[in-house]
Design an enzyme around this catalytic site. Structure first.
Site, PDB file in Angstrom:
ATOM      1  N   HIS A  46      20.709  16.067  26.110  1.00  0.00           N
ATOM      2  CA  HIS A  46      19.932  17.409  25.550  1.00  0.00           C
ATOM      3  C   HIS A  46      19.360  16.933  24.160  1.00  0.00           C
ATOM      4  CE1 HIS A  46      22.350  20.940  27.478  1.00  0.00           C
ATOM      5  NE2 HIS A  46      21.804  19.905  28.543  1.00  0.00           N
ATOM      6  N   GLU A  48      19.576  17.885  21.118  1.00  0.00           N
ATOM      7  CA  GLU A  48      20.551  17.904  19.975  1.00  0.00           C
ATOM      8  C   GLU A  48      21.450  16.519  20.137  1.00  0.00           C
ATOM      9  OE1 GLU A  48      21.009  22.187  21.116  1.00  0.00           O
ATOM     10  OE2 GLU A  48      20.306  20.387  22.126  1.00  0.00           O
ATOM     11  N   CYS A  76      23.751  24.967  23.086  1.00  0.00           N
ATOM     12  CA  CYS A  76      24.869  25.249  24.128  1.00  0.00           C
ATOM     13  C   CYS A  76      26.251  24.845  23.651  1.00  0.00           C
ATOM     14  CB  CYS A  76      24.217  24.640  25.467  1.00  0.00           C
ATOM     15  SG  CYS A  76      24.531  22.863  25.548  1.00  0.00           S
ATOM     16  N   CYS A  79      26.657  20.875  23.433  1.00  0.00           N
ATOM     17  CA  CYS A  79      25.784  20.494  22.005  1.00  0.00           C
ATOM     18  C   CYS A  79      26.581  21.192  20.751  1.00  0.00           C
ATOM     19  CB  CYS A  79      24.172  20.859  21.946  1.00  0.00           C
ATOM     20  SG  CYS A  79      23.584  20.174  23.232  1.00  0.00           S
TER      21      CYS A  79
END
Length: 148
Positions: A46, A48, A76, A79
């Site tokens: 992801h 991040e 999420c 993350c």
């Protein structure tokens, strides 16, 4: 947030969900990331996480105290956990994520008192523009219009 949005556009152009992130320490961007789980065949890639990895490598430390993470979409749970483990001081995000958001939309892991690190969170920064990147990406995938 503008740089994170540029990275989100890069992700979208590569066929990834358009999310971008930057880590800033002492006024300097030290980490950049964009969604890459499809291209890397990595469910943890992801934006991040990629930005945190890049910042940790640049600074030579897996802990990033005093740093701010700017991301175009609410983190999420995965993350949020990575952000807390990295000891990020502040998270600034754009669009809210009503399906998987872990900074208040579905759950708020950053406010969970039983966890040992807490980042301050500011949400909705350029939220409409960040949300438009996502909306246009998914609309284009459904064949309705061009990606912004």
């Amino acid at each position: 947030m503008g740089q994170a949005m540029d990275l989100a556009r890069q992700a979208g152009a590569a066929g990834e969900v358009p999310v971008g992130a930057v880590v800033v320490c002492d006024g300097e961007v030290v980490g950049r990331g964009w969604n890459q789980p499809i291209g890397r065949a990595d469910p943890t890639a992801h934006a991040e996480v990629m930005a945190l990895r890049n910042a940790a490598e640049q600074l030579g430390n897996y802990r990033l105290p005093g740093c701010t993470l700017y991301v175009t979409l609410e983190p999420c749970a995965m993350c949020a956990g990575a952000i807390m483990h990295a000891r990020i001081a502040r998270v600034v995000f754009g669009a809210r994520d009503p399906k998987t958001g872990a900074a208040g939309s579905v759950v708020d892991l950053f406010a969970e008192g039983r966890l040992n690190h807490h980042a301050t969170v500011a949400g909705g920064v350029l939220g409409e523009a960040c949300g438009a990147l996502l909306s246009s990406f998914f609309a284009a995938r459904r064949g309705r219009r061009e990606v912004v």
